[in-house]
Design an enzyme around this catalytic site. Structure first.
Site, PDB file in Angstrom:
ATOM      1  N   HIS A  25     -12.270  53.041  63.575  1.00  0.00           N
ATOM      2  CA  HIS A  25     -12.522  52.245  62.366  1.00  0.00           C
ATOM      3  C   HIS A  25     -13.970  51.777  62.389  1.00  0.00           C
ATOM      4  CE1 HIS A  25     -10.898  48.796  59.552  1.00  0.00           C
ATOM      5  NE2 HIS A  25     -12.116  49.195  59.205  1.00  0.00           N
ATOM      6  N   HIS A  27     -17.255  52.015  59.583  1.00  0.00           N
ATOM      7  CA  HIS A  27     -17.845  52.484  58.316  1.00  0.00           C
ATOM      8  C   HIS A  27     -19.291  52.831  58.627  1.00  0.00           C
ATOM      9  CE1 HIS A  27     -14.480  50.814  55.892  1.00  0.00           C
ATOM     10  NE2 HIS A  27     -14.404  50.000  56.924  1.00  0.00           N
ATOM     11  N   HIS A 205      -7.003  50.829  54.524  1.00  0.00           N
ATOM     12  CA  HIS A 205      -7.138  49.409  54.838  1.00  0.00           C
ATOM     13  C   HIS A 205      -5.968  48.685  54.158  1.00  0.00           C
ATOM     14  CE1 HIS A 205     -11.134  50.478  56.045  1.00  0.00           C
ATOM     15  NE2 HIS A 205     -11.552  49.243  56.187  1.00  0.00           N
ATOM     16  N   GLU A 208      -5.748  43.219  55.635  1.00  0.00           N
ATOM     17  CA  GLU A 208      -6.969  42.590  56.184  1.00  0.00           C
ATOM     18  C   GLU A 208      -7.010  41.166  55.600  1.00  0.00           C
ATOM     19  OE1 GLU A 208     -10.654  44.352  54.854  1.00  0.00           O
ATOM     20  OE2 GLU A 208     -11.858  43.273  56.342  1.00  0.00           O
ATOM     21  N   ASP A 286     -15.742  48.185  62.867  1.00  0.00           N
ATOM     22  CA  ASP A 286     -15.766  48.039  61.401  1.00  0.00           C
ATOM     23  C   ASP A 286     -17.185  48.237  60.832  1.00  0.00           C
ATOM     24  OD1 ASP A 286     -14.494  47.743  58.975  1.00  0.00           O
ATOM     25  OD2 ASP A 286     -14.231  45.576  59.108  1.00  0.00           O
ATOM     26  N   ASP A 287     -18.003  47.199  60.845  1.00  0.00           N
ATOM     27  CA  ASP A 287     -19.373  47.269  60.302  1.00  0.00           C
ATOM     28  C   ASP A 287     -20.307  46.583  61.294  1.00  0.00           C
ATOM     29  OD1 ASP A 287     -18.757  48.264  57.428  1.00  0.00           O
ATOM     30  OD2 ASP A 287     -17.378  46.596  57.742  1.00  0.00           O
TER      31      ASP A 287
HETATM   32  N1  ADE Z   1     -15.841  48.511  53.678  1.00  0.00           N
HETATM   33  C1  ADE Z   1     -16.615  48.284  54.748  1.00  0.00           C
HETATM   34  N2  ADE Z   1     -16.046  47.361  55.535  1.00  0.00           N
HETATM   35  C2  ADE Z   1     -14.877  47.008  54.966  1.00  0.00           C
HETATM   36  C3  ADE Z   1     -13.839  46.117  55.304  1.00  0.00           C
HETATM   37  N3  ADE Z   1     -13.878  45.355  56.414  1.00  0.00           N
HETATM   38  N4  ADE Z   1     -12.800  45.994  54.467  1.00  0.00           N
HETATM   39  C4  ADE Z   1     -12.759  46.724  53.346  1.00  0.00           C
HETATM   40  N5  ADE Z   1     -13.694  47.574  52.988  1.00  0.00           N
HETATM   41  C5  ADE Z   1     -14.758  47.729  53.792  1.00  0.00           C
HETATM   42 ZN    ZN Z   2     -13.068  48.602  57.509  1.00  0.00          ZN
END
Ligand code: ADE
Ligand code: ZN
Length: 348
Positions: A25, A27, A205, A208, A286-287
């Protein structure tokens, strides 16, 4: 897995760093560091509305998912040419290799680029070239998962799929991301059904910020093989039982959950509860450019805050391989590598 693994607490961070792991996971647009944003902006003549790298980083103070997404899509707007996509993915893959990530399944958001006039081939070819080179050059196998933006329409998702199909051999599956609340999985039931017919892996997703009901519909209507995040599932005992029974993996992202205020403190995170309930949870970043850490940062900070043990570490790494879309022979090879790493720690 042994129920107790005798690793001294002070050696746990070293074990977490050293153990081989898969990242499921991430992005790729969320790995775009401020330094690279400014470099690409200069390359492409795009104006960034911040004075410098430090000013941009200071803006990374989020209150919820949407407050993050607004700045994340703005950051991605510096990506224009195939080389930009390559450079972004290559930077991530180098960091992944340094964290002993041996396999990565990487999300990308084509609609945020095609809506700005960037061709689908430009996006996919740049990312794919980095993934292809990462095996021989970095020892990281990597593949791509195309994500549909759920705040856009079903028709937009169908058109995106059509644009990507000539490059079908360059991505292994589809996902669903962006603003969760108000955009339930069922909005994309027909798109995901078509993706299933095409033999694409399916993930989404769910849970969350959204309710357990979204996890149920991702499973039952989208027929996903993994749930991205899914941490809200702990509010629904029947859902927890379903996830455990069917070994549906959750790709959990602790630092993301902290920065987007899904949990008030890392110590409050429910990853230990998920694992102890028999769910196939995994740890992911994630990011990472926005949330203050790559994969090993997620592991080390979460273990420190929640008191997870070496046995949990083993389970999380093993889950990451079992839940990946690699073939069984590779899963066995990575499991052997994991066992060898743990054996080294037990002997000393
Ligand atoms: N796009 C990038 N990060 C995300 C996240 N945590 N939740 C939903 N969309 C995303
Ligand atoms: Zn994500």
């Amino acid at each position: 897995m042994p129920s107790t693994i005798p690793v001294a607490p002070d050696r746990l961070p070293q074990l977490l760093r050293r153990m081989p792991k898969a990242e499921l996971h991430i992005h790729i647009e969320g790995s775009l560091e401020p330094e690279l944003i400014f470099e690409l902006a200069g390359r492409n003549g795009v104006t960034v509305p911040y004075a410098d790298v430090d000013a941009l980083r200071r803006a990374y103070d989020f209150t919820d998912l949407q407050s993050f997404l607004d700045i994340y899509y703005a950051g991605a707007s510096v990506l224009r040419q195939e080389q930009d996509f390559f450079d972004m993915a290559w930077a991530y893959l180098q960091r992944a290799a340094a964290d002993n990530v041996v396999h990565a399944e990487i999300f990308f958001d084509p609609q945020t680029h095609t809506s700005r006039g960037v061709a689908m081939e430009t996006v996919i070819n740049g990312l794919h070239r980095a993934c292809t080179q990462a095996g021989p050059a970095l020892g990281v196998s990597a593949s791509l998962i195309l994500c549909f933006l759920r705040h856009l329409s079903e028709q937009d998702a169908f058109e995106t799929l059509e644009q990507a199909l000539p490059l079908r051999d360059r991505f292994i599956g589809v996902g669903l991301d962006s603003s969760e609340l108000g955009h339930p999985p069922e909005k994309f039931e027909r798109v995901f059904a078509r993706c299933g017919e095409l033999g694409l892996h399916r993930v989404a997703h769910a849970g969350e910020e959204g309710p357990p009901a979204y996890v149920w519909t991702a499973l039952d209507l989208l027929k996903v093989e993994r749930i991205d995040h899914g941490v809200q599932s702990s509010k629904d005992a029947a859902l927890m039982a379903r996830l455990a029974r069917d070994r549906i993996a959750l790709t959990v992202c602790p630092l993301s959950n902290l920065k987007l205020r899904v949990f008030p403190r890392l110590a409050d995170h429910n990853i230990g509860q998920l694992l102890d309930a028999g769910l196939a949870a995994t740890v992911n970043s994630d990011d990472p450019a926005y949330f203050g850490g790559y994969l090993n940062d997620n592991f080390i900070q979460t273990f420190e805050a929640t008191g997870l043990t070496a046995a949990h570490a083993y389970q999380l790494a093993k889950n990451s391989f079992d839940a990946s879309f690699i073939h069984d022979a590779m899963k066995r090879r990575y499991a052997d590598l994991l066992d060898a790493t743990f054996a080294q720690f037990e002997l000393r």
